[in-house]
Design a protein around this motif. Sequence first.
Motif, PDB file in Angstrom:
ATOM      1  N   HIS A 139       0.975  -1.248  -0.050  1.00 16.33           N
ATOM      2  CA  HIS A 139      -0.032   0.010  -0.078  1.00 16.33           C
ATOM      3  C   HIS A 139       0.805   1.198  -0.005  1.00 16.33           C
ATOM      4  O   HIS A 139       2.073   1.149   0.175  1.00 16.33           O
ATOM      5  CB  HIS A 139      -0.824   0.049   1.059  1.00 16.33           C
ATOM      6  CG  HIS A 139      -2.121  -0.955   1.080  1.00 16.33           C
ATOM      7  ND1 HIS A 139      -2.045  -2.136   1.865  1.00 16.33           N
ATOM      8  CD2 HIS A 139      -2.959  -1.030   0.310  1.00 16.33           C
ATOM      9  CE1 HIS A 139      -3.424  -2.749   1.384  1.00 16.33           C
ATOM     10  NE2 HIS A 139      -3.732  -2.210   0.413  1.00 16.33           N
ATOM     11  N   ASP A 216      -1.090  -1.046  -4.288  1.00 15.42           N
ATOM     12  CA  ASP A 216      -2.677  -0.906  -4.533  1.00 15.42           C
ATOM     13  C   ASP A 216      -3.236   0.466  -3.720  1.00 15.42           C
ATOM     14  O   ASP A 216      -2.583   1.130  -3.006  1.00 15.42           O
ATOM     15  CB  ASP A 216      -3.317  -2.010  -3.359  1.00 15.42           C
ATOM     16  CG  ASP A 216      -3.151  -3.403  -4.187  1.00 15.42           C
ATOM     17  OD1 ASP A 216      -2.319  -3.523  -5.294  1.00 15.42           O
ATOM     18  OD2 ASP A 216      -3.843  -4.353  -3.738  1.00 15.42           O
ATOM     19  N   ASP A 217      -3.987   0.849  -4.199  1.00 19.11           N
ATOM     20  CA  ASP A 217      -4.604   2.140  -3.630  1.00 19.11           C
ATOM     21  C   ASP A 217      -4.082   3.361  -3.608  1.00 19.11           C
ATOM     22  O   ASP A 217      -4.124   4.078  -2.776  1.00 19.11           O
ATOM     23  CB  ASP A 217      -5.349   1.973  -2.269  1.00 19.11           C
ATOM     24  CG  ASP A 217      -6.403   0.660  -2.367  1.00 19.11           C
ATOM     25  OD1 ASP A 217      -7.498   0.895  -2.568  1.00 19.11           O
ATOM     26  OD2 ASP A 217      -5.918  -0.429  -2.008  1.00 19.11           O
ATOM     27  N   HIS A 328      -8.310  -1.445  -9.845  1.00 20.68           N
ATOM     28  CA  HIS A 328      -8.430  -1.971  -8.593  1.00 20.68           C
ATOM     29  C   HIS A 328     -10.004  -1.929  -8.032  1.00 20.68           C
ATOM     30  O   HIS A 328     -10.442  -1.841  -6.913  1.00 20.68           O
ATOM     31  CB  HIS A 328      -7.384  -1.384  -7.802  1.00 20.68           C
ATOM     32  CG  HIS A 328      -7.331  -1.824  -6.200  1.00 20.68           C
ATOM     33  ND1 HIS A 328      -7.402  -3.163  -6.195  1.00 20.68           N
ATOM     34  CD2 HIS A 328      -7.432  -1.358  -5.051  1.00 20.68           C
ATOM     35  CE1 HIS A 328      -7.044  -3.447  -4.693  1.00 20.68           C
ATOM     36  NE2 HIS A 328      -7.300  -2.317  -4.293  1.00 20.68           N
ATOM     37  N   HIS A 332     -13.914  -0.093  -4.393  1.00 21.85           N
ATOM     38  CA  HIS A 332     -13.300  -0.948  -3.247  1.00 21.85           C
ATOM     39  C   HIS A 332     -14.211  -1.702  -2.532  1.00 21.85           C
ATOM     40  O   HIS A 332     -14.201  -1.626  -1.200  1.00 21.85           O
ATOM     41  CB  HIS A 332     -12.470  -0.156  -2.580  1.00 21.85           C
ATOM     42  CG  HIS A 332     -11.002  -0.805  -2.114  1.00 21.85           C
ATOM     43  ND1 HIS A 332     -11.192  -2.230  -1.181  1.00 21.85           N
ATOM     44  CD2 HIS A 332     -10.004  -0.983  -2.842  1.00 21.85           C
ATOM     45  CE1 HIS A 332      -9.920  -2.553  -1.051  1.00 21.85           C
ATOM     46  NE2 HIS A 332      -9.107  -2.134  -1.714  1.00 21.85           N
TER      47      HIS A 332
HETATM   48 ZN   LIG Z   1      -6.988  -1.967  -2.111  1.00 23.71          ZN
END
Ligand SMILES: [Zn+2]
Length: 441
Positions: A139, A216-217, A328, A332
């Motif tokens: 992350h 991610d994110d 992604h 979410h």
């Molecule tokens: Zn995520």
Amino acid sequence: MLIFARREVHGSVAAAVPQVDDTQDDGNEAANISKATQLYNSGDVKGAVLYLDSLEDGKQSAVLKSLREKFYNEYRDGTVKKTRELIKNYDYKGAAALLTDLSSLSGENDAEVLKLLKMCEDFSVTEVYTGAVEHIFFHPLIAYPELAFDGDGMQRGFDEYFVTVPEFKEIINELYAENFVLIDIRLLYSADENGKVTKNELLLPKGKRPLVLSIDDLNFYRYMKKNGMVHGFAINGEGEIVTYTDSTDGTRTYSDDNEIVPILEKFIEQHPDFSYGGRRGIIASTGYEGTLGFRTDEMDAPDYPERLQKAKQIADKLKDMGWIFACHSYGHNSPSKRSVEQMRRDCDKWIKEATPVLGKTDIYIYPFGELIKDNDPKFLYLVEKGYRMFCGVQKSPYIRFHGSYVLMQRRNIDGISLKDGRVKDILDPSKILDPLRPKTD
Ligand SMILES: [Zn+2]
């Protein structure tokens, strides 16, 4: 940028007005400057350097030396730029040839050029790789641990799913020492126009182990900005990506040392053999708070065109640096908790709002790593929309080819995996874990 930044030039070409130098006849020096400048102005920068080098050793004045340095640096920057383009096409032999030519002008004096040359020579020799392909993900980094680990209700989540800046630096050090090299995930598969997906033979530089890295994110969510993550990307005066963080008093701090993208960039400058084909990794983006820190989800906003333009500038720069983008999901949400209709809308919304910034992608990184069965209409819709490479999260990673798609399992590198020992086969958590993490019983 450390390596290829233009060096300080002492003196300038405009100083093509000869200065007095008692080792050199003024008339000769003026003629030499004029001849070299003529070559330079005709576009023959290398010729200008060679001409200056041909003048008798030890008799060059400071003006001639500084002229030589300027011409050399320019030729070097241009050559390194060309080299990078060749490397992007995996043409390491071509790149090595250009660098060999360049090193004939620099001799032993340009350590960075020699380092790059050695990497190009080494990477010219490839072999078929048949082992496991490691795919790890992070992350965004905890840039300000005092905000993430402040004892609030979110502290535990940050402790479990995130890593800090020193941890990330140690992780890449260790992976590099284990001979890993970052590769483009798209080297692993081919998809034809009928949607058929096949496994590629993976050719790698001899002795290297493939590593796919994803983030991610990387959306600069509000909750992350409040809890110790940086606030966004900017492009600095040298055209490089840096982060910014706004403080409550209205000041903005820039840094090239507190998020994965710039940290990895500096690391690869020092260790060019940590990247194959100049590739970096995958940035997995949602859409519900926009893309790359810009509220491009508000398409009706009066300043949407400016937001889009700014976001796209960052996205294009990241692509140029070797990053690619993945979906992604938009919101979410856990796929199993969504209806088919909700999943379709989520998918369409991402395509509508995120692709103008990030471009098309055939990579889908599941939110929460939660897979969808491949006969589920939710999954079939994703395939219908062009996704071919699906990535989840598993303790023991694998890659499987299924005809119309590929499933690649990734490993999370975070507080959980560093503490429970599951990544010990590739990392030494005892050297990584940050003492600033909260104490747990
Ligand atoms: Zn995520």
